[in-house]
Motif scaffolding. Structure first.
Motif, short mmCIF file in Angstrom:
data_model
loop_
_atom_site.label_atom_id
_atom_site.label_comp_id
_atom_site.label_asym_id
_atom_site.label_seq_id
_atom_site.Cartn_x
_atom_site.Cartn_y
_atom_site.Cartn_z
N TRP A 1 0.89 -1.18 -0.02
CA TRP A 1 -0.05 -0.02 -0.15
C TRP A 1 0.88 1.29 -0.08
N PHE A 2 2.03 1.29 0.65
CA PHE A 2 2.98 2.26 0.77
C PHE A 2 3.10 2.89 -0.71
N SER A 3 3.62 1.90 -1.65
CA SER A 3 4.06 2.46 -2.99
C SER A 3 2.87 3.20 -3.82
N PHE A 4 1.57 2.89 -3.25
CA PHE A 4 0.47 3.33 -4.04
C PHE A 4 0.38 5.09 -3.87
N ASN B 1 0.59 9.98 -10.87
CA ASN B 1 0.50 9.89 -12.34
C ASN B 1 -0.27 8.96 -12.85
N LYS B 2 -0.53 8.00 -12.32
CA LYS B 2 -1.48 7.15 -12.76
C LYS B 2 -3.11 7.53 -12.31
N ALA B 3 -3.38 8.03 -11.29
CA ALA B 3 -4.74 8.49 -10.87
C ALA B 3 -5.20 9.39 -11.95
N GLU B 4 -6.11 9.08 -12.80
CA GLU B 4 -6.78 10.05 -13.50
C GLU B 4 -7.67 11.29 -13.00
N THR B 5 -8.35 10.91 -12.14
CA THR B 5 -9.26 11.86 -11.30
C THR B 5 -8.30 13.08 -10.77
N LEU B 6 -7.21 12.58 -10.18
CA LEU B 6 -6.56 13.36 -9.32
C LEU B 6 -5.53 14.29 -10.58
N ARG B 7 -5.17 13.85 -11.35
CA ARG B 7 -4.55 14.46 -12.35
C ARG B 7 -5.41 15.55 -13.16
N GLU B 8 -6.49 15.08 -13.35
CA GLU B 8 -7.51 16.22 -13.97
C GLU B 8 -7.90 17.33 -12.75
N LEU B 9 -8.16 17.07 -11.53
CA LEU B 9 -8.47 18.02 -10.58
C LEU B 9 -7.32 18.77 -9.95
N PHE B 10 -6.06 18.16 -10.30
CA PHE B 10 -5.03 19.02 -9.28
C PHE B 10 -4.79 20.37 -9.69
N PRO B 11 -4.80 20.69 -11.06
CA PRO B 11 -4.74 22.34 -11.45
C PRO B 11 -5.99 22.84 -10.64
N LEU B 12 -7.07 22.43 -10.70
CA LEU B 12 -8.44 23.42 -10.11
C LEU B 12 -7.99 23.25 -8.57
N MET B 13 -7.69 22.43 -8.09
CA MET B 13 -7.29 22.37 -6.47
C MET B 13 -6.16 23.37 -6.26
N LEU B 14 -5.10 23.47 -7.06
CA LEU B 14 -4.16 24.37 -6.94
C LEU B 14 -4.74 25.99 -6.96
N ALA B 15 -5.58 25.95 -8.02
CA ALA B 15 -6.20 27.21 -8.08
C ALA B 15 -7.22 28.01 -6.93
N VAL B 16 -8.02 26.91 -6.52
CA VAL B 16 -8.81 27.23 -5.46
C VAL B 16 -8.18 27.47 -4.14
#
Length: 127
Positions: free
Chosen positions: A9-12, A17-32
């Motif tokens: 579990w620690f390596s996950f 980079n493989k988490a598609e949802t987080l990759r899509e939402l990360f710029p929006l989370m940084l902006a907010v």
């Protein structure tokens, strides 16, 4: 379906980079987060509002509304899962009852009637 080894579990944690949802939402989370930081800077340091100002007390309202929304969302998800599980149980019961009915009908009627009903079944369905 993706299968995970629960002992690794620690390596996950670091495979973002493989988490598609987080990759899509990360710029929006940084902006907010940047927007909230700028607003907080202006309220606390730049304008130097007194503690009795209504603008400094708005955060308590937002915290309360956020807490209420989180409870509401948790209850909605829980009730949706309960409805899905109830439907799954009813569908499983329907499948088991239809299988039992087919087994009982197979043993109740003879081979001749069974062959006749199988040949007659497409005619009964219609066009």
């Amino acid at each position: 379906m993706v299968y995970y080894n629960p002992k690794e579990w620690f390596s996950f944690i670091f495979k973002i980079n493989k988490a598609e949802t987080l990759r899509e939402l990360f710029p929006l989370m940084l902006a907010v987060g940047a927007y909230a930081g700028v607003v907080t800077y202006f309220l606390i340091d730049f304008w130097q509002l007194p503690d009795t100002s209504i603008l400094k007390k708005v955060i308590f309202i937002h915290q309360t509304i956020g807490f209420v929304f989180s409870l509401l969302l948790a209850f909605r998800i829980n009730s949706a899962y309960d409805r899905w599980w109830e439907g799954r149980k009813i569908w499983g019961s329907l499948v088991n009852n239809s299988r039992n009915l087919a087994i009982k009908l197979k043993h109740l009627i003879g081979e001749d009637e069974l062959a006749f009903s199988i040949t007659l079944f497409p005619v009964m369905q219609g066009p």
